[in-house]
Design a protein around this motif. Structure first.
Motif, PDB file in Angstrom:
ATOM      1  N   MET A   1       0.843  -1.184   0.000  1.00 37.53           N
ATOM      2  CA  MET A   1       0.000   0.000   0.000  1.00 37.53           C
ATOM      3  C   MET A   1       0.889   1.249   0.000  1.00 37.53           C
ATOM      4  SD  MET A   1      -2.933   0.920   2.706  1.00 37.53           S
ATOM      5  CE  MET A   1      -4.003   2.257   2.400  1.00 37.53           C
ATOM      6  N   SER A   2       0.556   2.169  -0.877  1.00 37.44           N
ATOM      7  CA  SER A   2       1.332   3.401  -1.003  1.00 37.44           C
ATOM      8  C   SER A   2       1.062   4.330   0.178  1.00 37.44           C
ATOM      9  CB  SER A   2       0.964   4.107  -2.309  1.00 37.44           C
ATOM     10  OG  SER A   2       1.641   5.331  -2.394  1.00 37.44           O
ATOM     11  N   LYS A   3       2.101   4.988   0.637  1.00 37.87           N
ATOM     12  CA  LYS A   3       1.954   5.927   1.743  1.00 37.87           C
ATOM     13  C   LYS A   3       1.781   7.359   1.239  1.00 37.87           C
ATOM     14  CE  LYS A   3       3.946   3.143   5.152  1.00 37.87           C
ATOM     15  NZ  LYS A   3       3.190   2.732   6.261  1.00 37.87           N
ATOM     16  N   LYS A   4       1.689   7.536  -0.075  1.00 36.57           N
ATOM     17  CA  LYS A   4       1.493   8.861  -0.655  1.00 36.57           C
ATOM     18  C   LYS A   4       0.095   8.953  -1.250  1.00 36.57           C
ATOM     19  CE  LYS A   4       6.067  10.497  -1.451  1.00 36.57           C
ATOM     20  NZ  LYS A   4       6.527  11.744  -1.977  1.00 36.57           N
ATOM     21  N   PHE A   5      -0.409  10.174  -1.340  1.00 37.15           N
ATOM     22  CA  PHE A   5      -1.721  10.393  -1.935  1.00 37.15           C
ATOM     23  C   PHE A   5      -1.630  10.299  -3.452  1.00 37.15           C
ATOM     24  CE2 PHE A   5      -1.984  13.179   1.927  1.00 37.15           C
ATOM     25  CZ  PHE A   5      -2.906  12.412   2.605  1.00 37.15           C
ATOM     26  N   ASN A   6      -2.702   9.826  -4.087  1.00 37.39           N
ATOM     27  CA  ASN A   6      -2.766   9.891  -5.544  1.00 37.39           C
ATOM     28  C   ASN A   6      -3.456  11.207  -5.927  1.00 37.39           C
ATOM     29  OD1 ASN A   6      -5.630   9.533  -5.536  1.00 37.39           O
ATOM     30  ND2 ASN A   6      -5.383   7.310  -5.511  1.00 37.39           N
ATOM     31  N   GLY A   7      -3.607  11.453  -7.203  1.00 38.62           N
ATOM     32  CA  GLY A   7      -4.178  12.715  -7.670  1.00 38.62           C
ATOM     33  C   GLY A   7      -5.589  12.960  -7.194  1.00 38.62           C
ATOM     34  N   PHE A   8      -6.410  11.909  -7.192  1.00 32.55           N
ATOM     35  CA  PHE A   8      -7.800  12.063  -6.760  1.00 32.55           C
ATOM     36  C   PHE A   8      -7.873  12.399  -5.264  1.00 32.55           C
ATOM     37  CE2 PHE A   8     -11.855  10.174  -5.238  1.00 32.55           C
ATOM     38  CZ  PHE A   8     -12.710  11.041  -5.899  1.00 32.55           C
ATOM     39  N   GLU A   9      -7.080  11.708  -4.472  1.00 36.01           N
ATOM     40  CA  GLU A   9      -7.062  11.981  -3.036  1.00 36.01           C
ATOM     41  C   GLU A   9      -6.576  13.405  -2.777  1.00 36.01           C
ATOM     42  OE1 GLU A   9      -6.084   7.468  -1.463  1.00 36.01           O
ATOM     43  OE2 GLU A   9      -4.446   8.748  -2.156  1.00 36.01           O
ATOM     44  N   ASN A  10      -5.560  13.825  -3.510  1.00 38.14           N
ATOM     45  CA  ASN A  10      -5.047  15.191  -3.395  1.00 38.14           C
ATOM     46  C   ASN A  10      -6.155  16.190  -3.720  1.00 38.14           C
ATOM     47  OD1 ASN A  10      -3.958  17.709  -4.826  1.00 38.14           O
ATOM     48  ND2 ASN A  10      -2.131  16.965  -3.775  1.00 38.14           N
ATOM     49  N   TYR A  11      -6.872  15.944  -4.796  1.00 41.83           N
ATOM     50  CA  TYR A  11      -7.956  16.838  -5.210  1.00 41.83           C
ATOM     51  C   TYR A  11      -9.034  16.941  -4.125  1.00 41.83           C
ATOM     52  CZ  TYR A  11     -12.019  18.601  -7.695  1.00 41.83           C
ATOM     53  OH  TYR A  11     -13.124  19.324  -8.057  1.00 41.83           O
ATOM     54  N   LEU A  12      -9.473  15.800  -3.586  1.00 42.30           N
ATOM     55  CA  LEU A  12     -10.506  15.811  -2.552  1.00 42.30           C
ATOM     56  C   LEU A  12     -10.073  16.599  -1.326  1.00 42.30           C
ATOM     57  CD1 LEU A  12     -11.859  12.144  -2.524  1.00 42.30           C
ATOM     58  CD2 LEU A  12     -13.062  14.195  -3.247  1.00 42.30           C
ATOM     59  N   ILE A  13      -8.859  16.371  -0.888  1.00 39.72           N
ATOM     60  CA  ILE A  13      -8.370  17.046   0.318  1.00 39.72           C
ATOM     61  C   ILE A  13      -8.217  18.544   0.082  1.00 39.72           C
ATOM     62  CG2 ILE A  13      -6.420  17.226   1.920  1.00 39.72           C
ATOM     63  CD1 ILE A  13      -6.047  14.154   1.450  1.00 39.72           C
TER      64      ILE A  13
ATOM     65  N   LEU B   1       1.987  11.690  -4.947  1.00 32.76           N
ATOM     66  CA  LEU B   1       2.854  11.095  -5.958  1.00 32.76           C
ATOM     67  C   LEU B   1       3.279  12.151  -6.982  1.00 32.76           C
ATOM     68  CD1 LEU B   1       0.808   7.821  -6.547  1.00 32.76           C
ATOM     69  CD2 LEU B   1       2.997   8.008  -5.351  1.00 32.76           C
ATOM     70  N   GLU B   2       4.558  12.132  -7.325  1.00 34.51           N
ATOM     71  CA  GLU B   2       5.110  13.133  -8.258  1.00 34.51           C
ATOM     72  C   GLU B   2       4.381  13.134  -9.594  1.00 34.51           C
ATOM     73  OE1 GLU B   2       7.497  15.500  -7.820  1.00 34.51           O
ATOM     74  OE2 GLU B   2       7.538  14.946  -5.703  1.00 34.51           O
ATOM     75  N   LYS B   3       4.078  11.948 -10.123  1.00 27.32           N
ATOM     76  CA  LYS B   3       3.427  11.886 -11.441  1.00 27.32           C
ATOM     77  C   LYS B   3       2.058  12.560 -11.415  1.00 27.32           C
ATOM     78  CE  LYS B   3       1.312   7.323 -10.915  1.00 27.32           C
ATOM     79  NZ  LYS B   3      -0.068   7.467 -11.306  1.00 27.32           N
ATOM     80  N   ASP B   4       1.362  12.474 -10.288  1.00 20.49           N
ATOM     81  CA  ASP B   4       0.047  13.102 -10.172  1.00 20.49           C
ATOM     82  C   ASP B   4       0.169  14.612  -9.997  1.00 20.49           C
ATOM     83  OD1 ASP B   4      -1.355  10.730 -10.516  1.00 20.49           O
ATOM     84  OD2 ASP B   4      -1.295  10.269  -8.383  1.00 20.49           O
ATOM     85  N   LEU B   5       1.214  15.058  -9.304  1.00 17.17           N
ATOM     86  CA  LEU B   5       1.438  16.504  -9.180  1.00 17.17           C
ATOM     87  C   LEU B   5       1.771  17.112 -10.526  1.00 17.17           C
ATOM     88  CD1 LEU B   5       3.391  16.958  -5.847  1.00 17.17           C
ATOM     89  CD2 LEU B   5       1.063  17.639  -6.351  1.00 17.17           C
ATOM     90  N   LYS B   6       2.576  16.401 -11.331  1.00 17.19           N
ATOM     91  CA  LYS B   6       2.924  16.905 -12.661  1.00 17.19           C
ATOM     92  C   LYS B   6       1.672  16.988 -13.523  1.00 17.19           C
ATOM     93  CE  LYS B   6       5.903  16.524 -16.634  1.00 17.19           C
ATOM     94  NZ  LYS B   6       5.200  17.606 -17.229  1.00 17.19           N
TER      95      LYS B   6
END
Length: 76
Positions: free
Chosen positions: A1-13, A61-66
């Motif tokens: 399990m990843s300990k970083k947020f993905n793009g969708f989680e970042n957006y919601l927060i 995640l860096e790829k989602d921030l980009k």
């Protein structure tokens, strides 16, 4: 399990933080107009939410921030 947020989680927060900051600031301004002395200034909540947004971005995640930054760049 990843300990970083993905793009969708970042957006919601980040959207929840924006809504909270706006509502809290409006409530603080309303209370000041009614003569209530608050512990917090109206600008405190947006400042804290901006700091939390930066923290969430650092834990995404860096790829989602980009992808997010590519999406938000204005097109001329």
């Amino acid at each position: 399990m990843s300990k970083k947020f993905n793009g969708f989680e970042n957006y919601l927060i980040t959207e929840a933080l924006k809504l909270f900051a706006e509502k809290a600031m409006q409530e603080a301004i309303s209370a000041e107009k009614e003569g209530v002395n608050l512990i917090f200034a109206p600008g405190y909540f947006p400042m804290v939410c901006d700091e939390l947004t930066q923290k969430v971005n650092s834990m995404t995640l860096e790829k989602d921030l980009k992808a997010k930054s590519d999406y938000n760049e204005p097109t001329v």
